[in-house]
Design an enzyme around this catalytic site. Structure first.
Site, PDB file in Angstrom:
ATOM      1  N   ASP A  13     -11.332  -8.936   1.118  1.00 22.74           N
ATOM      2  CA  ASP A  13     -12.527  -8.120   1.343  1.00 22.74           C
ATOM      3  C   ASP A  13     -13.499  -8.192   0.173  1.00 22.74           C
ATOM      4  O   ASP A  13     -14.695  -8.446   0.350  1.00 22.74           O
ATOM      5  CB  ASP A  13     -12.146  -6.662   1.608  1.00 22.74           C
ATOM      6  CG  ASP A  13     -11.716  -6.410   3.046  1.00 22.74           C
ATOM      7  OD1 ASP A  13     -11.541  -7.389   3.784  1.00 22.74           O
ATOM      8  OD2 ASP A  13     -11.552  -5.238   3.410  1.00 22.74           O
ATOM      9  N   CYS A  93     -10.479   9.404  -8.300  1.00 26.12           N
ATOM     10  CA  CYS A  93     -10.734   8.124  -8.956  1.00 26.12           C
ATOM     11  C   CYS A  93     -12.148   7.607  -8.691  1.00 26.12           C
ATOM     12  O   CYS A  93     -12.805   7.086  -9.593  1.00 26.12           O
ATOM     13  CB  CYS A  93      -9.713   7.093  -8.486  1.00 26.12           C
ATOM     14  SG  CYS A  93      -9.876   5.456  -9.242  1.00 26.12           S
ATOM     15  N   CYS A 188      -2.686   2.965  -5.496  1.00 27.47           N
ATOM     16  CA  CYS A 188      -2.482   1.739  -6.275  1.00 27.47           C
ATOM     17  C   CYS A 188      -1.319   1.814  -7.256  1.00 27.47           C
ATOM     18  O   CYS A 188      -0.654   0.807  -7.504  1.00 27.47           O
ATOM     19  CB  CYS A 188      -3.768   1.367  -7.001  1.00 27.47           C
ATOM     20  SG  CYS A 188      -4.308   2.556  -8.269  1.00 27.47           S
TER      21      CYS A 188
END
Length: 345
Positions: A13, A93, A188
């Site tokens: 992406d 974040c 993540c």
């Protein structure tokens, strides 16, 4: 030439975003953020970015943000569970790291715009839901400052997620050689599950009591940090013949309260405001209390304590402290905050 700093993850992406931005006439600087401490994942991602940068003839840079990420995102994540909340690390974040510190660095390097592969759109200075509603990520972007919004580009906002990879591979066949990580996770820094993260900091396997709404002990659980509001598995209720759901978490005495599904219902939600228009007043809008929850019509205002107060016109189930309350005007973000309290009024 227009210049843009593109946050790249090393995946298809974001690599395709670099191609699209070049096609639109931008000088693109690829930016990789080292946020967590999973070095094997960083190594692979950087190899991918090196390959994409070489193929697309763009420069890239790596920003060492582990300390900042630990201070503003990771520590909040583990503290939230300790205090009985359910954190939303991506919603923290985005404004702090990606559209905060990373944008600041981009500006210092002479790049006045920042782009990411988020599925969302910008229209008239406001964040708007992506064209692909199944992959829309606007919910996680509610906290971004207006200055950042004015500088953001979302190249994939008008795309359908399922069509991106085949289209990208057709135009850029070398994308198929990018490495993919076998244990890709939504968060993540979580390799397996969030419990393994908490175990590094707290004794999460401390058996405690399960109580009903009246405070009667009716079973035992495996440790309060292992539960979120609405969970119905992973604990034992003595003599239960119907499903029980977590409706309360009590860190101070390592207890959880359980009840029926209807006990989860709330129609009054309070949140600590994070981003609101300067002239915000009482409004009629729709709200989301979780990423995958449906929008609910509500009357929203700032109460006497300075808290966002949303009076829902339909019941919401599984409202968890720490999650984001996001306000929508049709498909545009108005603002929002982090949930601090909810009840049935």
């Amino acid at each position: 030439m227009k210049k843009v700093a593109l946050l790249m993850s090393g995946g298809v992406d974001s690599s395709y975003c670099a191609y699209l931005l070049k096609e639109q006439g931008y000088e693109v600087l690829g930016v990789y953020l080292k946020l967590h401490r999973r070095e094997e994942l960083h190594t692979q991602n950087i190899r991918n970015i090196q390959k994409a940068s070489e193929k697309l003839n763009i420069n890239y840079t790596i920003l060492e943000f582990q300390e900042l990420f630990s201070k503003f995102v990771y520590e909040e994540f583990i503290t939230s569970y300790k205090e009985g909340r359910t954190p939303n690390p991506c919603a923290i974040c985005n404004p702090q790291m990606k559209f905060g510190f990373a944008l600041q660095k981009a500006l210092e390097l002479g790049y006045p715009n920042i782009a990411t592969g988020h599925y969302a759109r910008i229209e008239n200075g406001r964040i708007k839901e992506a064209y692909d509603k199944n992959k829309d990520q606007s919910y996680f972007l509610f906290g971004i400052s207006q200055d950042a919004i004015n500088r953001v580009i979302f190249p994939l906002g008008h795309s359908i997620k399922a069509e991106i990879k085949p289209t990208a591979l057709e135009k850029l066949p070398w994308l198929g050689s990018l490495e993919t990580y076998k244990d890709s996770q939504e968060i993540c820094f979580v390799e397996t599950n969030y419990i393994d993260i908490l175990k590094k900091h707290y004794p999460v396997d401390t058996i405690g009591d399960i109580v009903d709404k009246k405070g009667n002990k009716i079973g035992q659980h495996q440790g309060y940090m292992q539960y979120t509001i609405g969970k119905r598995k992973g604990f034992r209720v003595d003599g239960a013949h119907t499903p029980h759901y977590v409706i309360g978490i009590h860190p101070q005495n390592n207890q959880i309260t359980v009840g029926s599904k209807e006990d989860l219902a709330k129609n009054l939600v309070h949140a600590k405001p994070v981003s609101l228009p300067k002239d915000f007043k009482q409004i009629e809008c729709s709200v989301k209390i979780r990423y995958r929850s449906p929008k609910i019509p509500a009357t929203v205002f700032l109460n006497a304590n300075g808290q966002l107060e949303a009076r829902l016109k339909e019941k919401a189930y599984g409202v968890a402290n720490g999650q984001a309350l996001v306000l929508y005007d049709n498909d545009c973000i108005i603002g929002g905050g982090f949930i601090s309290h909810s009840e049935i009024a």
